[in-house]
Design a protein around this motif. Structure first.
Motif, PDB file in Angstrom:
ATOM      1  N   GLU A  67       4.077   6.035   3.619  1.00 50.86           N
ATOM      2  CA  GLU A  67       4.552   6.610   4.822  1.00 50.86           C
ATOM      3  C   GLU A  67       5.035   5.991   5.578  1.00 50.86           C
ATOM      4  O   GLU A  67       5.945   6.470   6.194  1.00 50.86           O
ATOM      5  CB  GLU A  67       3.442   7.810   4.371  1.00 50.86           C
ATOM      6  CG  GLU A  67       2.936   8.647   4.431  1.00 50.86           C
ATOM      7  CD  GLU A  67       2.284   9.657   4.268  1.00 50.86           C
ATOM      8  OE1 GLU A  67       1.133   8.960   5.667  1.00 50.86           O
ATOM      9  OE2 GLU A  67       1.544  10.258   4.032  1.00 50.86           O
TER      10      GLU A  67
ATOM     11  N   GLU B 261       8.927   4.336   4.954  1.00 51.94           N
ATOM     12  CA  GLU B 261       9.191   5.407   4.971  1.00 51.94           C
ATOM     13  C   GLU B 261      10.198   5.729   5.952  1.00 51.94           C
ATOM     14  O   GLU B 261      11.569   6.093   6.634  1.00 51.94           O
ATOM     15  CB  GLU B 261       8.333   6.667   4.295  1.00 51.94           C
ATOM     16  CG  GLU B 261       9.890   8.406   4.828  1.00 51.94           C
ATOM     17  CD  GLU B 261       8.674   9.183   3.963  1.00 51.94           C
ATOM     18  OE1 GLU B 261       9.153  10.338   4.754  1.00 51.94           O
ATOM     19  OE2 GLU B 261       7.792   8.727   4.153  1.00 51.94           O
TER      20      GLU B 261
ATOM     21  N   ASP C 133      11.489   9.940  -0.863  1.00 47.35           N
ATOM     22  CA  ASP C 133      10.328   9.251  -0.111  1.00 47.35           C
ATOM     23  C   ASP C 133      10.364   7.153   0.099  1.00 47.35           C
ATOM     24  O   ASP C 133      10.765   6.797   0.338  1.00 47.35           O
ATOM     25  CB  ASP C 133       9.431   9.340   0.326  1.00 47.35           C
ATOM     26  CG  ASP C 133       9.217  11.072   1.297  1.00 47.35           C
ATOM     27  OD1 ASP C 133      10.582  11.537   1.792  1.00 47.35           O
ATOM     28  OD2 ASP C 133       7.715  11.702   0.813  1.00 47.35           O
TER      29      ASP C 133
END
Length: 233
Positions: free
Chosen positions: A42, A45, A118
């Protein structure tokens, strides 16, 4: 998983292969294996999204030296949207190399557009962190240039949010357009988001999707197709 095999697909050899593994690690895998959330993709990303915007923005700025900010922004939005990212990810076969939790695996996570998109952004960031801006620029332009070409020819996807905004701004006004999340259903690994659009506080169309971005696009599409936008003018 075979990161070395994926390196060949990427046409890039990592100095630190751990960066690639992190880019391919979904949060569901970390939860299932009791690993810290920081080990999923994440954060990468987030960084990859910024580099993608900058690289595609620069490419459009260079190629369209007589276009205004509005047109450049619209074209960039088409090229860096979730759908475009997922198309690049499918071409790279990135879904096959993802680290997913069992639940995500069983509900089609390897082919889910939002997860693939992502992961592509995370890979972009991992290439930069492993090398430099020139390497990541070369990678992004190699993979995204066909989409840039299609966008310049007017043959890429419909960006319904941009269409709605342009129509509502035709009379010179600046309407306040918002997308409101009504609810989300399903487990963390298989959520559905429900959104409605507001224009100057007036409720317009509603839409749903497996990501907030997809739901917003569908709400904008409904606003166009169901006559809400026309009624505002």
């Amino acid at each position: 998983m075979n990161e070395q095999e994926f390196e060949e697909i990427l046409q890039y050899q990592y100095h630190d292969i751990r960066l690639l593994k992190r880019a391919l690690t979904h949060s569901s895998w970390c939860k299932e294996h009791h690993r810290p959330p920081m080990e999923c993709n994440e954060r990468l990303e987030f960084l990859g999204d910024a580099f993608l915007d900058a690289i595609i923005g620069t490419e459009l700025f260079t190629r369209l030296d007589h276009s205004n900010e509005g047109k450049l922004t619209k074209l960039r939005a088409l090229v860096v949207c979730e759908k475009a990212l997922a198309e690049v990810g499918r071409k790279l076969n990135i879904g096959e190399y993802l680290y997913l939790g069992h639940g995500e695996e069983m509900t089609g996570g390897r082919t889910r557009e939002s997860i693939i998109a992502d992961a592509v952004e995370a890979v972009i960031a991992s290439v930069f962190l492993d090398s430099d801006y020139e390497h990541v620029r070369d990678f992004v332009l190699r993979e995204f240039r066909p989409l840039v070409d299609l966008a310049l020819e007017g043959k890429l996807y419909s960006d319904y949010k941009t269409q709605v905004q342009e129509i509502l701004q035709k009379n010179g006004t600046e309407p306040e357009i918002r997308y409101v999340l009504d609810r989300e259903t399903g487990p963390d690994h298989d959520k559905t988001f429900y959104v409605h659009m507001l224009c100057n506080g007036q409720k317009m169309g509603s839409g749903s999707g497996k990501s907030k971005k997809e739901a917003e696009q569908n709400a904008a599409k409904a606003s166009l197709e169901e006559g809400y936008v026309e009624n505002v003018l």
